[in-house]
Motif scaffolding. Structure first.
Motif, PDB file in Angstrom:
ATOM      1  N   PHE A  57       0.821  -1.201   0.000  1.00 15.73           N
ATOM      2  CA  PHE A  57       0.000   0.000   0.000  1.00 15.73           C
ATOM      3  C   PHE A  57       0.861   1.258   0.000  1.00 15.73           C
ATOM      4  O   PHE A  57       0.571   2.223  -0.695  1.00 15.73           O
ATOM      5  N   TYR A  58       1.929   1.262   0.776  1.00 18.23           N
ATOM      6  CA  TYR A  58       2.789   2.439   0.885  1.00 18.23           C
ATOM      7  C   TYR A  58       3.814   2.530  -0.235  1.00 18.23           C
ATOM      8  O   TYR A  58       4.256   3.614  -0.581  1.00 18.23           O
ATOM      9  N   THR A  59       4.221   1.404  -0.794  1.00 18.55           N
ATOM     10  CA  THR A  59       5.232   1.428  -1.848  1.00 18.55           C
ATOM     11  C   THR A  59       4.625   1.663  -3.225  1.00 18.55           C
ATOM     12  O   THR A  59       5.347   1.939  -4.167  1.00 18.55           O
ATOM     13  N   GLY A  60       3.303   1.517  -3.352  1.00 16.85           N
ATOM     14  CA  GLY A  60       2.650   1.719  -4.644  1.00 16.85           C
ATOM     15  C   GLY A  60       2.764   0.514  -5.554  1.00 16.85           C
ATOM     16  O   GLY A  60       2.484   0.597  -6.740  1.00 16.85           O
ATOM     17  N   LYS A  61       3.162  -0.617  -5.034  1.00 17.39           N
ATOM     18  CA  LYS A  61       3.317  -1.831  -5.837  1.00 17.39           C
ATOM     19  C   LYS A  61       2.198  -2.821  -5.529  1.00 17.39           C
ATOM     20  O   LYS A  61       2.425  -3.995  -5.336  1.00 17.39           O
ATOM     21  N   GLN A  62       0.969  -2.294  -5.488  1.00 17.33           N
ATOM     22  CA  GLN A  62      -0.161  -3.143  -5.173  1.00 17.33           C
ATOM     23  C   GLN A  62      -0.512  -4.018  -6.362  1.00 17.33           C
ATOM     24  O   GLN A  62      -0.377  -3.622  -7.513  1.00 17.33           O
ATOM     25  N   ASN A  63      -0.992  -5.196  -6.060  1.00 13.48           N
ATOM     26  CA  ASN A  63      -1.491  -6.108  -7.071  1.00 13.48           C
ATOM     27  C   ASN A  63      -3.011  -6.063  -6.992  1.00 13.48           C
ATOM     28  O   ASN A  63      -3.608  -6.655  -6.113  1.00 13.48           O
ATOM     29  N   LEU A  64      -3.612  -5.313  -7.894  1.00 12.30           N
ATOM     30  CA  LEU A  64      -5.054  -5.152  -7.865  1.00 12.30           C
ATOM     31  C   LEU A  64      -5.717  -6.243  -8.695  1.00 12.30           C
ATOM     32  O   LEU A  64      -5.463  -6.363  -9.887  1.00 12.30           O
ATOM     33  N   ASN A  65      -6.555  -7.020  -8.066  1.00 10.82           N
ATOM     34  CA  ASN A  65      -7.313  -8.045  -8.766  1.00 10.82           C
ATOM     35  C   ASN A  65      -8.690  -7.491  -9.067  1.00 10.82           C
ATOM     36  O   ASN A  65      -9.378  -6.998  -8.187  1.00 10.82           O
ATOM     37  N   THR A  66      -9.081  -7.597 -10.310  1.00 13.82           N
ATOM     38  CA  THR A  66     -10.417  -7.133 -10.658  1.00 13.82           C
ATOM     39  C   THR A  66     -11.381  -8.287 -10.511  1.00 13.82           C
ATOM     40  O   THR A  66     -11.140  -9.402 -10.982  1.00 13.82           O
ATOM     41  N   SER A  67     -12.471  -8.032  -9.847  1.00 13.61           N
ATOM     42  CA  SER A  67     -13.445  -9.102  -9.625  1.00 13.61           C
ATOM     43  C   SER A  67     -14.146  -9.479 -10.921  1.00 13.61           C
ATOM     44  O   SER A  67     -14.587 -10.611 -11.080  1.00 13.61           O
ATOM     45  N   ALA A  68     -14.226  -8.555 -11.874  1.00 12.63           N
ATOM     46  CA  ALA A  68     -14.876  -8.870 -13.148  1.00 12.63           C
ATOM     47  C   ALA A  68     -14.117  -9.979 -13.876  1.00 12.63           C
ATOM     48  O   ALA A  68     -14.708 -10.900 -14.426  1.00 12.63           O
ATOM     49  N   GLY A  69     -12.807  -9.902 -13.857  1.00 10.64           N
ATOM     50  CA  GLY A  69     -12.003 -10.939 -14.502  1.00 10.64           C
ATOM     51  C   GLY A  69     -12.147 -12.280 -13.803  1.00 10.64           C
ATOM     52  O   GLY A  69     -12.171 -13.330 -14.447  1.00 10.64           O
ATOM     53  N   GLN A  70     -12.280 -12.268 -12.504  1.00  8.85           N
ATOM     54  CA  GLN A  70     -12.451 -13.512 -11.755  1.00  8.85           C
ATOM     55  C   GLN A  70     -13.819 -14.124 -12.018  1.00  8.85           C
ATOM     56  O   GLN A  70     -13.956 -15.336 -12.120  1.00  8.85           O
TER      57      GLN A  70
END
Length: 80
Positions: A57-70
């Protein structure tokens, strides 16, 4: 306040073991190890797995998973 029931509020070094980031602050947390800080004094050491230097969260290297793709992946897998 009652005397003798409060923990010792003292300077402590927290060290993030994943990013080798350390900071000096005050805490009541117990510590078993000590470290010599930049000012030459010895302080209790508390090792951390995650700090602001390594948390996504602080480093900006989040892995965002989209629920639409799942959802599409689930529908594709179990479609008849």
């Amino acid at each position: 306040m009652k005397a003798g029931i409060h923990p010792d509020y003292r300077a402590v070094v927290f060290q993030d073991v994943t990013s080798d980031f350390s900071f000096l602050t005050r805490s009541t947390a117990p510590a078993k190890e000590t470290i010599t800080w930049e000012d030459g004094n010895e302080y209790p050491l508390i090792k951390l797995d995650v700090s602001s230097e390594s948390h996504p969260f602080y480093t900006g290297k989040q892995n965002l998973n989209t629920s639409a793709g799942q959802v599409d992946k689930f529908k594709k897998r179990y479609a008849r």
